[in-house]
Motif scaffolding. Structure first.
Motif, PDB file in Angstrom:
ATOM      1  N   HIS A  57       0.818  -1.213   0.000  1.00 27.16           N
ATOM      2  CA  HIS A  57       0.000   0.000   0.000  1.00 27.16           C
ATOM      3  C   HIS A  57       0.853   1.264   0.000  1.00 27.16           C
ATOM      4  CE1 HIS A  57      -3.792  -2.134   1.826  1.00 27.16           C
ATOM      5  NE2 HIS A  57      -3.548  -2.483   0.574  1.00 27.16           N
ATOM      6  N   LEU A  58       2.093   1.167   0.475  1.00 28.72           N
ATOM      7  CA  LEU A  58       2.939   2.361   0.533  1.00 28.72           C
ATOM      8  C   LEU A  58       3.945   2.409  -0.613  1.00 28.72           C
ATOM      9  CD1 LEU A  58       3.519   2.545   4.391  1.00 28.72           C
ATOM     10  CD2 LEU A  58       2.029   3.987   3.003  1.00 28.72           C
ATOM     11  N   GLY A  59       3.919   1.399  -1.469  1.00 31.72           N
ATOM     12  CA  GLY A  59       4.770   1.424  -2.657  1.00 31.72           C
ATOM     13  C   GLY A  59       6.230   1.100  -2.405  1.00 31.72           C
ATOM     14  N   ALA A  60       6.581   0.600  -1.233  1.00 30.92           N
ATOM     15  CA  ALA A  60       8.002   0.347  -0.940  1.00 30.92           C
ATOM     16  C   ALA A  60       8.234  -1.099  -0.494  1.00 30.92           C
ATOM     17  CB  ALA A  60       8.485   1.306   0.142  1.00 30.92           C
ATOM     18  N   SER A  61       7.308  -1.986  -0.831  1.00 37.09           N
ATOM     19  CA  SER A  61       7.444  -3.370  -0.341  1.00 37.09           C
ATOM     20  C   SER A  61       8.436  -4.154  -1.187  1.00 37.09           C
ATOM     21  CB  SER A  61       6.075  -4.058  -0.364  1.00 37.09           C
ATOM     22  OG  SER A  61       5.210  -3.408   0.543  1.00 37.09           O
ATOM     23  N   LYS A  62       9.215  -4.994  -0.481  1.00 38.69           N
ATOM     24  CA  LYS A  62      10.166  -5.881  -1.162  1.00 38.69           C
ATOM     25  C   LYS A  62       9.820  -7.315  -0.797  1.00 38.69           C
ATOM     26  CE  LYS A  62      13.518  -2.341  -0.264  1.00 38.69           C
ATOM     27  NZ  LYS A  62      12.854  -1.900   0.976  1.00 38.69           N
ATOM     28  N   TYR A  63       9.952  -8.190  -1.758  1.00 35.39           N
ATOM     29  CA  TYR A  63       9.538  -9.586  -1.578  1.00 35.39           C
ATOM     30  C   TYR A  63      10.721 -10.511  -1.825  1.00 35.39           C
ATOM     31  CZ  TYR A  63       5.012  -7.271  -2.102  1.00 35.39           C
ATOM     32  OH  TYR A  63       3.934  -6.431  -1.959  1.00 35.39           O
ATOM     33  N   PRO A  64      10.740 -11.719  -1.257  1.00 32.47           N
ATOM     34  CA  PRO A  64       9.765 -12.264  -0.323  1.00 32.47           C
ATOM     35  C   PRO A  64       9.803 -11.505   1.002  1.00 32.47           C
ATOM     36  CG  PRO A  64      11.213 -13.997  -1.189  1.00 32.47           C
ATOM     37  CD  PRO A  64      11.815 -12.695  -1.579  1.00 32.47           C
ATOM     38  N   MET A  65       8.616 -11.324   1.610  1.00 30.43           N
ATOM     39  CA  MET A  65       8.480 -10.567   2.847  1.00 30.43           C
ATOM     40  C   MET A  65       7.733 -11.409   3.883  1.00 30.43           C
ATOM     41  SD  MET A  65       5.918  -7.427   3.572  1.00 30.43           S
ATOM     42  CE  MET A  65       6.475  -6.382   2.276  1.00 30.43           C
ATOM     43  N   VAL A  66       8.405 -11.675   4.984  1.00 35.59           N
ATOM     44  CA  VAL A  66       7.748 -12.357   6.110  1.00 35.59           C
ATOM     45  C   VAL A  66       7.273 -11.274   7.064  1.00 35.59           C
ATOM     46  CG1 VAL A  66       8.042 -13.968   8.036  1.00 35.59           C
ATOM     47  CG2 VAL A  66       9.256 -14.377   5.877  1.00 35.59           C
ATOM     48  N   ALA A 254      -7.697   4.014   6.421  1.00 31.07           N
ATOM     49  CA  ALA A 254      -8.039   4.398   5.040  1.00 31.07           C
ATOM     50  C   ALA A 254      -8.372   5.884   5.026  1.00 31.07           C
ATOM     51  CB  ALA A 254      -9.244   3.584   4.565  1.00 31.07           C
ATOM     52  N   HIS A 255      -8.400   6.445   3.816  1.00 33.44           N
ATOM     53  CA  HIS A 255      -8.709   7.868   3.686  1.00 33.44           C
ATOM     54  C   HIS A 255     -10.065   8.170   4.325  1.00 33.44           C
ATOM     55  CE1 HIS A 255      -9.880  11.663   1.850  1.00 33.44           C
ATOM     56  NE2 HIS A 255      -8.578  11.889   1.754  1.00 33.44           N
ATOM     57  N   HIS A 256     -10.142   9.270   5.078  1.00 37.88           N
ATOM     58  CA  HIS A 256     -11.407   9.666   5.693  1.00 37.88           C
ATOM     59  C   HIS A 256     -11.377  11.175   5.941  1.00 37.88           C
ATOM     60  CE1 HIS A 256      -8.580   8.764   8.922  1.00 37.88           C
ATOM     61  NE2 HIS A 256      -9.280   9.515   9.738  1.00 37.88           N
ATOM     62  N   PRO A 257     -12.537  11.813   5.983  1.00 37.07           N
ATOM     63  CA  PRO A 257     -12.562  13.247   6.262  1.00 37.07           C
ATOM     64  C   PRO A 257     -12.201  13.488   7.730  1.00 37.07           C
ATOM     65  CG  PRO A 257     -14.789  12.372   6.181  1.00 37.07           C
ATOM     66  CD  PRO A 257     -13.870  11.248   5.788  1.00 37.07           C
ATOM     67  N   LEU A 258     -11.497  14.575   8.010  1.00 38.16           N
ATOM     68  CA  LEU A 258     -11.139  14.866   9.404  1.00 38.16           C
ATOM     69  C   LEU A 258     -12.153  15.787  10.078  1.00 38.16           C
ATOM     70  CD1 LEU A 258      -7.253  15.346   9.299  1.00 38.16           C
ATOM     71  CD2 LEU A 258      -8.593  13.290   9.786  1.00 38.16           C
ATOM     72  N   GLU A 259     -12.852  16.599   9.273  1.00 39.92           N
ATOM     73  CA  GLU A 259     -13.656  17.662   9.880  1.00 39.92           C
ATOM     74  C   GLU A 259     -14.748  17.179  10.837  1.00 39.92           C
ATOM     75  OE1 GLU A 259     -14.652  20.250   6.661  1.00 39.92           O
ATOM     76  OE2 GLU A 259     -12.576  20.894   6.461  1.00 39.92           O
ATOM     77  N   GLY A 275      -3.429   5.902  11.760  1.00 43.14           N
ATOM     78  CA  GLY A 275      -3.572   5.082  10.562  1.00 43.14           C
ATOM     79  C   GLY A 275      -2.516   5.427   9.516  1.00 43.14           C
ATOM     80  N   VAL A 276      -2.069   4.408   8.801  1.00 43.92           N
ATOM     81  CA  VAL A 276      -1.082   4.594   7.733  1.00 43.92           C
ATOM     82  C   VAL A 276      -1.868   4.799   6.436  1.00 43.92           C
ATOM     83  CG1 VAL A 276       0.828   3.520   6.479  1.00 43.92           C
ATOM     84  CG2 VAL A 276       0.592   3.172   8.954  1.00 43.92           C
ATOM     85  N   ILE A 277      -1.903   6.049   5.957  1.00 40.98           N
ATOM     86  CA  ILE A 277      -2.753   6.414   4.825  1.00 40.98           C
ATOM     87  C   ILE A 277      -1.883   7.150   3.804  1.00 40.98           C
ATOM     88  CG2 ILE A 277      -4.808   7.736   4.129  1.00 40.98           C
ATOM     89  CD1 ILE A 277      -5.608   7.464   7.220  1.00 40.98           C
ATOM     90  N   GLY A 278      -1.756   6.566   2.649  1.00 45.05           N
ATOM     91  CA  GLY A 278      -0.822   7.108   1.656  1.00 45.05           C
ATOM     92  C   GLY A 278      -1.403   8.174   0.767  1.00 45.05           C
ATOM     93  N   GLU A 279      -2.521   8.789   1.187  1.00 44.74           N
ATOM     94  CA  GLU A 279      -3.103   9.879   0.393  1.00 44.74           C
ATOM     95  C   GLU A 279      -3.275  11.088   1.299  1.00 44.74           C
ATOM     96  OE1 GLU A 279      -6.971   8.528  -1.346  1.00 44.74           O
ATOM     97  OE2 GLU A 279      -6.326   6.676  -0.385  1.00 44.74           O
ATOM     98  N   PRO A 280      -3.254  12.283   0.728  1.00 48.91           N
ATOM     99  CA  PRO A 280      -3.409  13.476   1.573  1.00 48.91           C
ATOM    100  C   PRO A 280      -4.777  13.511   2.261  1.00 48.91           C
ATOM    101  CG  PRO A 280      -2.629  14.063  -0.626  1.00 48.91           C
ATOM    102  CD  PRO A 280      -3.015  12.612  -0.674  1.00 48.91           C
ATOM    103  N   LEU A 281      -4.776  13.930   3.526  1.00 51.76           N
ATOM    104  CA  LEU A 281      -6.026  14.164   4.262  1.00 51.76           C
ATOM    105  C   LEU A 281      -6.258  15.669   4.240  1.00 51.76           C
ATOM    106  CD1 LEU A 281      -5.320  11.848   7.335  1.00 51.76           C
ATOM    107  CD2 LEU A 281      -6.723  11.332   5.327  1.00 51.76           C
TER     108      LEU A 281
END
Ligand SMILES: NC(=O)C1=CN([C@@H]2O[C@H](COP(=O)(O)OP(=O)(O)OC[C@H]3O[C@@H](n4cnc5c(N)ncnc54)[C@H](OP(=O)(O)O)[C@@H]3O)[C@@H](O)[C@H]2O)C=CC1
Ligand SMILES: O=C/C=C/c1ccc(O)c(O)c1
Ligand SMILES: [Zn+2]
Ligand SMILES: [Zn+2]
Length: 364
Positions: A57-66, A254-259, A275-281
């Motif tokens: 989800h963060l675009g930095a995963s390396k495999y094989p990953m335990v 996941a992405h959610h409104p803060l207001e 939460g680990v959210i890879g999009e701007p809030l």
């Protein structure tokens, strides 16, 4: 005492690609260094971060990953300079297995904020090998990054404390949110959130769960001890609760409104993002200015805070609420976690799953 002369071959369950599907994987561990402990894994919790990492989800995963970073195990070997642990000790390993020891965060014993920290998996160790996590028969870890599990805590219930538990304990301490009588909100009642309710209640807070549905209301109020329960889509209930909370621990992955949640905070209230959210809030500035509110974040907890939290749990009689599964069920467990179908943390009975024997039988 002493170290093995050759590398140890171990079996873990690894993701091979961004499907995040785990399957048996054989690899070697480094030789036991002077300050290393070898840990036979007994139990390992499943955190939502394991899904983020296994599915890239963060675009930095390396495999094989335990994956796996809520690890409880037994020390089976120690390097010659180990002073902190002995063979037979039950210890925990969390998200971080290395740091530089020289920077300001390291010197202040908040090594989780070290820019050279080493993650327990999906990272590279000082010897150039990939780090691998706790869905495995054995781990080797520097003694600093293993914490003793105190007597009085069941090892399987201690596992979620090593990430979920300390992740809520650390910001409550750091931001001065420990006084009895504070009014706290726990947004998202999952693995981290349920520990948030328990830890905040043990500090004497009035705790409101803010959930995406009413499905967990009875359990939250009757079993976890929450004082109030808000469904975030219930506009009338949310409006009635405006300006009532000193803090919100936001665990939504996941992405959610803060207001809608900023509106629940009092003057000087704090919204702590977990939460680990890879999009701007996003939020409009008056939502924080007109009430001097703070939006902040926090990352796990230090080794010192982890030891403190474990003792806090013993002293207060706190445990996690878990569903124990075998390793062969881990993919179903990951799917159920992703669709919000667990109360509240899966813990894999690693030692009881005979993963080395099963992997050997499969190759014969
Ligand atoms: N900052 C840190 O140091 C740490 C961060 N994390 C991160 O925290 C997050 C939560 O982890 P964890 O507790 O293990 O996850 P869980 O899946 O166990 O819990 C998350 C909860 O959030 C709610 N939720 C889930 N999806 C949504 C959605 N799409 N919209 C709104 N609410 C949702 C659900 O609660 P409900 O049913 O009540 O709505 C769910 O139970 C993850 O992103 C994880 O990576 C984890 C540990 C440490
Ligand atoms: O579950 C523990 C790890 C949390 C985490 C926080 C932030 C981040 O960028 C991660 O990759 C993981
Ligand atoms: Zn975690
Ligand atoms: Zn450092």
């Amino acid at each position: 005492m002493g170290s093995v002369a050759s590398e140890r071959t171990v079996v873990g369950w690894a993701a091979r690609d961004a499907t995040g599907h785990l399957s048996p994987y054989t690899y070697t561990l480094r030789n036991t260094g002077p300050e290393d402990v070898v840990v036979k894994v007994l139990y390992c919790g499943i955190c939502h971060t394991d899904i983020h990492q296994a599915k890239n989800h963060l675009g930095a995963s390396k495999y094989p990953m335990v994956p796996g970073h809520e690890v409880v195990g037994e020390v089976v070997e120690v390097g010659p300079e180990v002073t902190k642990h002995r063979i037979g000790d039950v210890v925990g390993i969390g998200v971080i297995v290395g740091c530089c020891r020289e920077c300001r965060p390291c010197k202040a014993n908040v090594e989780q904020y070290c820019n050279k920290k080493i993650w327990s998996y999906n990272d590279v160790y000082t010897d150039g090998r990939p780090t691998q996590g706790g869905f495995a028969s054995t781990m080797v870890v520097d003694q600093k990054f293993a914490v003793k599990i105190p007597a009085g805590l069941a090892p399987e219930q201690a596992a979620p404390l090593l990430c979920a538990g300390v992740t809520v304990y650390s910001p409550l301490k750091h931001f001065g949110l420990t006084s009895p009588g504070l009014r706290g909100g726990i947004l998202g009642l999952g693995g981290v959130g349920h520990m948030g309710v328990k830890v905040a209640k043990a500090m004497g807070h009035h705790v409101t769960v803010i959930s995406s549905s009413s499905k967990k209301r009875a359990e939250a109020m009757d079993h976890l001890g929450a004082d109030a329960y808000l469904v975030s889509s219930d506009a009338a209930a949310m409006a009635a609760a405006a300006d009532s909370l000193d803090y919100i621990i936001d665990t939504v992955p996941a992405h959610h409104p803060l207001e809608p949640y900023l509106a629940l905070l009092k003057l000087d209230g704090k919204h702590v993002l977990m939460g680990v959210i890879g999009e701007p809030l996003s939020f409009v500035s008056p939502m924080v200015m007109l009430g001097r509110k703070a939006i902040t974040g926090s990352f796990i907890g230090s080794m010192d805070e982890t030891a403190e939290l474990l003792q806090f749990c013993v002293d207060k009689g706190l445990t996690s609420q878990i569903e124990m599964v075998k390793m062969g069920y881990v993919n179903e467990a990951l799917e159920r976690l992703e669709r919000n179908d667990v109360r509240y943390r899966f813990v894999v009975d690693v030692a009881g799953s005979n993963i080395e024997e099963e992997a050997a039988a499969a190759t014969n």
